[in-house]
Write an enzyme that holds these catalytic residues in place. Sequence first.
Site, PDB file in Angstrom:
ATOM      1  N   GLY A 140       1.985   2.316  10.676  1.00 58.08           N
ATOM      2  CA  GLY A 140       2.977   3.386  10.539  1.00 58.08           C
ATOM      3  C   GLY A 140       3.639   3.789  11.842  1.00 58.08           C
ATOM      4  N   GLU A 193      -6.017  -4.762  10.324  1.00 58.75           N
ATOM      5  CA  GLU A 193      -5.036  -3.705  10.546  1.00 58.75           C
ATOM      6  C   GLU A 193      -5.382  -2.928  11.812  1.00 58.75           C
ATOM      7  OE1 GLU A 193      -2.796  -2.723   6.707  1.00 58.75           O
ATOM      8  OE2 GLU A 193      -4.418  -1.293   6.923  1.00 58.75           O
ATOM      9  N   ASN A 213       0.872  -1.164   0.000  1.00 59.92           N
ATOM     10  CA  ASN A 213       0.000   0.000   0.000  1.00 59.92           C
ATOM     11  C   ASN A 213       0.915   1.222   0.000  1.00 59.92           C
ATOM     12  OD1 ASN A 213      -1.774   2.069   0.495  1.00 59.92           O
ATOM     13  ND2 ASN A 213      -2.354   1.394   2.560  1.00 59.92           N
ATOM     14  N   TRP A 214       1.067   1.803  -1.172  1.00 59.36           N
ATOM     15  CA  TRP A 214       2.020   2.916  -1.299  1.00 59.36           C
ATOM     16  C   TRP A 214       1.517   4.196  -0.626  1.00 59.36           C
ATOM     17  CZ3 TRP A 214       4.321   3.132  -6.961  1.00 59.36           C
ATOM     18  CH2 TRP A 214       5.082   1.975  -7.188  1.00 59.36           C
ATOM     19  N   LYS A 215       0.216   4.237  -0.320  1.00 61.56           N
ATOM     20  CA  LYS A 215      -0.394   5.470   0.212  1.00 61.56           C
ATOM     21  C   LYS A 215      -0.084   6.636  -0.739  1.00 61.56           C
ATOM     22  CE  LYS A 215      -0.238   3.347   4.678  1.00 61.56           C
ATOM     23  NZ  LYS A 215      -0.278   3.474   6.116  1.00 61.56           N
ATOM     24  N   GLU A 243      -7.156   4.948   7.311  1.00 61.58           N
ATOM     25  CA  GLU A 243      -6.881   6.360   6.994  1.00 61.58           C
ATOM     26  C   GLU A 243      -8.043   6.979   6.220  1.00 61.58           C
ATOM     27  OE1 GLU A 243      -2.994   5.736   5.274  1.00 61.58           O
ATOM     28  OE2 GLU A 243      -2.249   5.167   7.249  1.00 61.58           O
ATOM     29  N   HIS A 278      -9.730   1.407   4.281  1.00 62.82           N
ATOM     30  CA  HIS A 278      -8.501   1.573   5.064  1.00 62.82           C
ATOM     31  C   HIS A 278      -8.772   2.565   6.205  1.00 62.82           C
ATOM     32  CE1 HIS A 278      -4.447   2.749   6.181  1.00 62.82           C
ATOM     33  NE2 HIS A 278      -4.045   1.622   5.620  1.00 62.82           N
ATOM     34  N   SER A 284       2.892  -2.090  10.448  1.00 66.13           N
ATOM     35  CA  SER A 284       4.316  -2.146  10.787  1.00 66.13           C
ATOM     36  C   SER A 284       4.953  -3.515  10.539  1.00 66.13           C
ATOM     37  CB  SER A 284       4.534  -1.699  12.237  1.00 66.13           C
ATOM     38  OG  SER A 284       4.123  -0.349  12.401  1.00 66.13           O
ATOM     39  N   GLY A 335       2.627  -1.149   4.284  1.00 62.87           N
ATOM     40  CA  GLY A 335       2.703   0.273   3.978  1.00 62.87           C
ATOM     41  C   GLY A 335       4.142   0.702   3.775  1.00 62.87           C
ATOM     42  N   GLY A 336       4.735   1.277   4.811  1.00 58.95           N
ATOM     43  CA  GLY A 336       6.078   1.857   4.719  1.00 58.95           C
ATOM     44  C   GLY A 336       7.098   0.958   4.033  1.00 58.95           C
TER      45      GLY A 336
HETATM   46  P1  PGA Z   1       2.469   0.243   7.654  1.00 54.81           P
HETATM   47  O1  PGA Z   1       1.039   0.489   6.959  1.00 54.81           O
HETATM   48  O2  PGA Z   1       3.023  -1.039   7.116  1.00 54.81           O
HETATM   49  O3  PGA Z   1       3.283   1.440   7.242  1.00 54.81           O
HETATM   50  O4  PGA Z   1       2.235   0.187   9.126  1.00 54.81           O
HETATM   51  C1  PGA Z   1       0.156  -0.572   6.737  1.00 54.81           C
HETATM   52  C2  PGA Z   1      -1.110  -0.051   6.085  1.00 54.81           C
HETATM   53  O5  PGA Z   1      -1.538   1.064   6.390  1.00 54.81           O
HETATM   54  O6  PGA Z   1      -1.715  -0.749   5.249  1.00 54.81           O
END
Ligand code: PGA
Length: 259
Positions: A176, A170, A12-14, A100, A98, A215, A236-237
């Site tokens: 994050g 999640e 997930n590149w966001k 966010e 998600h 994470s 994500g990251g």
């Molecule tokens: P993260 O994000 O790996 O940076 O914690 C995961 C996500 O939001 O899907």
Amino acid sequence: MNSQRTPLVAGNWKMHGSLEGNTVLLAEVVKGAGLFGRAQVAVCVPFPYLAQAKSLLAATPVRWGAQNVSEHTHGAYTGEVSCAMLKDFGCRYVIVGHSERRQFFGETDVWVTRKVQAAFAHGLVPILCVGERLEERDAGRTDRIVTEQTEMATGELSSEQVVNLVVAYEPVWAIGTGRSATGEEANRVTGLIRRALGRRSGGASAQTRILYGGSVTPDNAAEVFGQPEIDGGLIGGASLDAGKFTAIVRAASRERGNL
Ligand code: PGA
């Protein structure tokens, strides 16, 4: 992980990326594909980069998708993107609900439910995100929140759709933050999600892939993917770093016993 369910690791590149940077990142991910084993790999990129993902990934085993979609088919919805548009760009997956989106853009369970249905109606595979916030966990409400989110978003799905659905557990406090859930706790909640799915769909949920996200790094990937209920990760990251991302994919394949 259950050996019947093919592991999936989705990035997930966001809101990250650039035409130039993506070219390098995707080339490195594709280069690592020979080491992926049985794990399926996808990247969910920002909308403007779908054309780039399609052209760079079409002849590779790496699939691509989006991070959000409209529940509407078309019309006067300024700023929205439809499922048919995602199909035009060859998307297989779309992340729906998600945290966010829920937290910063006011997405409700009702919208999330409609988006899951719209995705299936157009031949996309939704990656449905569920998870509790820190204050909900601290108040002992994790199980209830996660069960309700799952039941709400999937209540209208057919058994066949439940088989094809991907869910990502999640926990919001783990996203994050560098603070991942323990493998044991992630496995427990994932099992709960599978049972919630199963109450409506019978045996179908035994085939649903449920990922963990929050994470995940090369350091904790083996612990997470070694859990019997967890079928891969939403990353994500670490998905922005080809070395870390491919190491996580390899961990998923290894835990499935085929690398
Ligand atoms: P993260 O994000 O790996 O940076 O914690 C995961 C996500 O939001 O899907």
